[in-house]
Motif scaffolding. Structure first.
Motif, mmCIF file in Angstrom:
data_model
loop_
_atom_site.group_PDB
_atom_site.id
_atom_site.type_symbol
_atom_site.label_atom_id
_atom_site.label_comp_id
_atom_site.label_asym_id
_atom_site.label_seq_id
_atom_site.Cartn_x
_atom_site.Cartn_y
_atom_site.Cartn_z
ATOM 1 N N ARG A 76 -35.950 19.467 -25.915
ATOM 2 C CA ARG A 76 -36.579 19.190 -27.204
ATOM 3 C C ARG A 76 -38.076 18.958 -27.052
ATOM 4 O O ARG A 76 -38.858 19.383 -27.915
ATOM 5 C CB ARG A 76 -35.914 17.980 -27.838
ATOM 6 N N SER A 77 -38.482 18.314 -25.984
ATOM 7 C CA SER A 77 -39.911 18.101 -25.759
ATOM 8 C C SER A 77 -40.632 19.423 -25.546
ATOM 9 O O SER A 77 -41.729 19.659 -26.083
ATOM 10 C CB SER A 77 -40.118 17.188 -24.549
ATOM 11 N N THR A 79 -39.684 22.353 -26.663
ATOM 12 C CA THR A 79 -39.700 23.097 -27.930
ATOM 13 C C THR A 79 -40.773 22.577 -28.865
ATOM 14 O O THR A 79 -41.495 23.351 -29.518
ATOM 15 C CB THR A 79 -38.325 22.981 -28.604
ATOM 16 N N ALA A 80 -40.923 21.240 -28.938
ATOM 17 C CA ALA A 80 -41.959 20.671 -29.796
ATOM 18 C C ALA A 80 -43.359 21.072 -29.316
ATOM 19 O O ALA A 80 -44.244 21.389 -30.127
ATOM 20 C CB ALA A 80 -41.831 19.158 -29.828
ATOM 21 N N ALA A 81 -43.558 21.078 -28.002
ATOM 22 C CA ALA A 81 -44.859 21.487 -27.472
ATOM 23 C C ALA A 81 -45.136 22.953 -27.763
ATOM 24 O O ALA A 81 -46.264 23.345 -28.074
ATOM 25 C CB ALA A 81 -44.898 21.230 -25.959
ATOM 26 N N VAL A 83 -44.104 24.644 -30.334
ATOM 27 C CA VAL A 83 -44.394 24.817 -31.750
ATOM 28 C C VAL A 83 -45.802 24.349 -32.086
ATOM 29 O O VAL A 83 -46.510 24.951 -32.921
ATOM 30 C CB VAL A 83 -43.342 24.060 -32.586
ATOM 31 N N LEU A 84 -46.271 23.261 -31.464
ATOM 32 C CA LEU A 84 -47.590 22.722 -31.794
ATOM 33 C C LEU A 84 -48.730 23.502 -31.150
ATOM 34 O O LEU A 84 -49.842 23.533 -31.687
ATOM 35 C CB LEU A 84 -47.667 21.256 -31.347
ATOM 36 N N PRO A 177 -34.378 28.069 -34.549
ATOM 37 C CA PRO A 177 -34.784 26.717 -34.167
ATOM 38 C C PRO A 177 -33.618 25.853 -33.696
ATOM 39 O O PRO A 177 -33.808 24.888 -32.965
ATOM 40 C CB PRO A 177 -35.411 26.158 -35.457
#
Length: 270
Positions: A76-77, A79-81, A83-84, A177
């Motif tokens: 999850r970390s 994936t968030a990185a 996306v940003l 996602p």
């Protein structure tokens, strides 16, 4: 009915726990030991017992669960990185974002201007005599109304094309996602497998074994006679002649009335 919270079981994993529990109940029912057929626990009672013992059961697969949670958090970390990063460093993406905002705001602003101009123009037309610029306001208002309709149409087409392009890219990538990475999926399967075989099934079998019906001692056969036995025997009604010899007879002798010294008068001694 709600599940008791275990210190190492997250809320988002309760659905997996209950799914494994349902599979364990089905397996325990199919492979039930003949010695436990008479057990008094139903499936619902076993389920409630397992839900109340969540901490005890999940402890049997704690290592697999910790590995699964760790890999999921790392995924999850990442994936968030991912996306940003494009939103911060991509100029092209920023331009696309500005265009999308403009496509949404243009119909709103044009429609607001058209409404204001038309309302003011018609109010001025109600005056007598109407001001000469009332017709100009009305004409301008109708122009903004047309622009509003055109902007709405363009925005709708742009949003539709964007949605189709994003859907096509997701299909080409093989996921969206909500797609779970392979290593996370494998860790989840390993935890569920350990939870089933090392936690659920042993617990349910132990619960069934504790509920076996107790064996009762076999009573000795009872007498079928309905007459109660008394502590003494009945009298002996045998005849007097029983046990005696029938050959014995009583003997009687006649008295001896003769005597050598007794005689009549004519026989007096000399």
């Amino acid at each position: 009915m709600h599940m008791n919270s275990a210190p190492h079981l997250l809320n988002e994993d309760r659905a997996d726990y209950e799914r494994v529990l349902a599979e364990a109940l089905r397996t325990a029912h199919e492979d039930r030991d003949p010695a436990t057929v008479g057990a008094r626990l139903t499936s619902e009672q076993l389920r409630a017992t397992a839900l109340n013992a969540t901490a005890l059961i999940t402890a049997a697969a704690a290592a697999e669960y910790d590995q699964y949670v760790k890999l999921r958090a790392e995924s999850r970390s990442a994936t968030a990185a991912g996306v940003l990063a494009p939103a911060v460093g991509g100029a092209g993406e920023a331009g696309a974002g500005v265009a999308a905002v403009a496509a949404v705001l243009a119909p709103l602003l044009a429609g607001t201007a058209a409404a204001i101009l038309l309302i003011v123009g018609y109010l001025l037309k109600m005056l007598s005599p109407p001001p000469p610029f009332a017709d100009t306001l009305l004409s301008t208002g109708w122009v903004f109304g047309a622009l509003t309709a055109a902007a709405i149409l363009v925005a709708a087409v742009a949003l539709l094309l964007t949605a189709l392009r994003n859907d096509a890219s997701h299909v080409a990538d093989g996921g969206g996602p909500d797609r779970v990475p392979e290593e996370v999926a494998l860790a989840r399967d390993a935890w569920c497998e350990a939870l089933l075989h090392r936690g659920m099934l042993p617990f349910l079998r132990a619960a069934l074994a504790e509920q076996r019906p107790a064996k009762t001692a076999v009573d000795p056969p009872r007498s079928t006679s309905r007459i109660p036995k008394i502590g003494y025997s009945g009298p002996d009604f045998s005849s007097p002649a029983e046990g005696r010899s029938t050959d014995r007879r009583p003997t009687f002798s006649s008295p001896d009335f003769s005597s050598p010294d007794f005689g009549g008068p004519e026989h007096q001694p000399d």
